[in-house]
Design an enzyme around this catalytic site. Structure first.
Site, PDB file in Angstrom:
ATOM      1  CE1 TYR A  66      -6.782  77.773   5.708  1.00 63.97           C
ATOM      2  CE2 TYR A  66      -7.323  75.507   6.294  1.00 63.97           C
ATOM      3  CZ  TYR A  66      -6.896  76.774   6.656  1.00 63.97           C
ATOM      4  OH  TYR A  66      -6.593  77.035   7.958  1.00 63.97           O
ATOM      5  CE  LYS A  89       2.719  44.621   5.873  1.00 64.40           C
ATOM      6  NZ  LYS A  89       3.308  44.060   4.642  1.00 64.40           N
TER       7      LYS A  89
HETATM    8  C1  LIG Z   1       2.311  43.103   4.198  1.00 63.62           C
HETATM    9  C2  LIG Z   1       2.666  41.745   3.777  1.00 63.62           C
HETATM   10  C3  LIG Z   1       1.692  40.737   3.702  1.00 63.62           C
HETATM   11  C4  LIG Z   1       0.228  41.017   3.915  1.00 63.62           C
HETATM   12  O1  LIG Z   1      -0.282  41.719   2.811  1.00 63.62           O
HETATM   13  P1  LIG Z   1      -1.858  42.041   2.682  1.00 63.62           P
HETATM   14  O2  LIG Z   1      -2.017  42.581   1.323  1.00 63.62           O
HETATM   15  O3  LIG Z   1      -2.145  43.058   3.740  1.00 63.62           O
HETATM   16  O4  LIG Z   1      -2.557  40.775   2.926  1.00 63.62           O
HETATM   17  C5  LIG Z   1       2.105  39.452   3.376  1.00 63.62           C
HETATM   18  N1  LIG Z   1       3.407  39.186   3.129  1.00 63.62           N
HETATM   19  C6  LIG Z   1       4.367  40.126   3.169  1.00 63.62           C
HETATM   20  C7  LIG Z   1       5.773  39.763   2.864  1.00 63.62           C
HETATM   21  C8  LIG Z   1       4.036  41.431   3.482  1.00 63.62           C
HETATM   22  O5  LIG Z   1       4.990  42.369   3.516  1.00 63.62           O
END
Ligand SMILES: *Cc1c(COP(=O)(O)O)cnc(C)c1O
Length: 357
Positions: free
Chosen positions: A253, A35
């Site tokens: 800054y 994702k």
């Molecule tokens: C993002 C996500 C994962 C993976 O999580 P990680 O901590 O990156 O391994 C697994 N399951 C769901 C439902 C997620 O949203």
């Protein structure tokens, strides 16, 4: 010549990391979670390095369609299911496994006209209270889904809020057991942390994300130091300016850093518009010509400053690793009060990316 900043993606490391995940859960199939454009790495750049995975999990339709267009024929899991009823024809066309977390989705799926049933992940809320059906409703929904002709294979999915803690999944596991008593169901429960550290939660499919990219689910890279995981992304740039400060001189800054004595500093072509966290305080680790030193002063949009005291030979053109194999992204993130996930996802469009396969 171009601005010297570059992000390098090591696909050998990525293949290695998938193997590490597999070895951690040898009896489970693996959803590689890609994702957010593969956690900022670029799905199109990296997906083939994960080509031996059992399936890909994500939540944007565009990303799922891209994988199909690139020729991926295996399973694709949409972690949040469809957001609106009008997406169903695309789920059907591209054969996407859908999560179902709400009643309205069950109704939409029941009433859809599909060419073939869709595989379904029934999402249970095991205590995070984000998405999913509560434990007391799981059996009812499960039976309801079984009776819907549009539903193909059915799997129970849950997601842990605290899997990086030693006792972090005890409560949700109890809840899941209660919810599924007497139910013959395939399960997918484990994110990266549970894949690495909670074998009792592996079941049929694990869902590692962050470890595929070589960072820690706990935010502390020491937790994965001996795991064999390797960082995929390196962010590197160069020193483009040198300043010789006198005691009392300020940098950047807000004059948030002042030299106490004479001090040589380097100005690096990397700022928050590249994805480097502006919250990173003076003292955040960085390597110049391979030597460990720290940032000084406020991170600007396009530049940041580093202390050259430990590396007197460094000058204009010296290479700087912001994160990668030497400087762990988890350490930079920890200094900035965030997690490696956020830094990789925030890599900016303007940073050129080189893929090493
Ligand atoms: C993002 C996500 C994962 C993976 O999580 P990680 O901590 O990156 O391994 C697994 N399951 C769901 C439902 C997620 O949203």
């Amino acid at each position: 010549m171009a601005r010297p900043i570059v992000a390098t993606l090591d696909l050998v490391a990525m293949r290695n990391n998938l193997q590490v995940a597999r070895q951690a859960a040898p009896h489970s199939r693996v959803w590689s979670v890609v994702k957010a454009n593969a956690y900022g790495h670029g799905l199109d750049r990296v997906w083939s390095a994960l080509g031996t995975t059992d399936g890909f999990a994500m939540l944007n339709l565009e990303e799922a369609i891209l994988l199909r267009e690139r020729g991926w024929k295996g399973p694709i899991l949409m972690l949040e299911g469809f957001f609106h009823a009008d997406e169903l024809p695309l789920f059907d066309k591209y054969r996407l496994t859908t999560s179902l977390h709400s009643n309205w989705q069950v109704k939409v799926l029941a009433n859809a006209r599909l060419n073939a049933p869709l595989d379904v992940y029934l999402k249970m809320n095991s205590g995070m209270n984000r998405l999913g059906f509560t434990a007391d409703r799981v059996q009812t929904i499960w039976k309801q889904l079984r009776a819907i002709s549009n539903v193909g294979q059915l799997t129970l999915m849950a997601h842990f809020a605290d899997a990086e803690l030693p006792e972090g999944i005890a409560e949700p596991m109890k809840l899941i057991e209660q919810a599924t008593e007497g139910l013959e169901c395939a399960r997918s429960l484990s994110n990266s942390a549970a894949t690495m550290w909670h074998p009792e939660a592996h079941f049929d499919w694990v869902r590692p994300g962050i470890i595929l990219y070589g960072a820690s689910p706990s935010g502390q890279w020491r937790d994965i130091a001996n795991s064999g995981l390797k960082p995929v992304m390196s962010l590197k740039s160069e020193i483009i300016g040198i300043q010789n400060l006198k005691g009392g001189d300020a940098v950047g800054y807000g004059s948030r850093y002042r030299a106490t004595d004479e001090q040589r500093i380097g100005i690096v072509a990397c700022g928050y518009a590249d994805g480097y966290p502006r919250h990173a305080p003076s003292g955040t680790p960085v390597r110049v010509d391979g030597i460990l030193t720290t940032t000084v002063g406020t991170v600007s949009m396009d530049m940041l400053a580093v202390d050259l005291t430990p590396c007197p030979q460094a000058g204009i053109g010296s290479s700087v690793e912001l994160w990668g194999n030497e400087v762990k992204i988890d350490d930079v993130a920890a200094a900035a009060g965030t997690v490696g996930y956020e830094l990789m996802c925030a890599l900016a469009q303007r940073v050129p990316v080189v893929v090493q396969s």
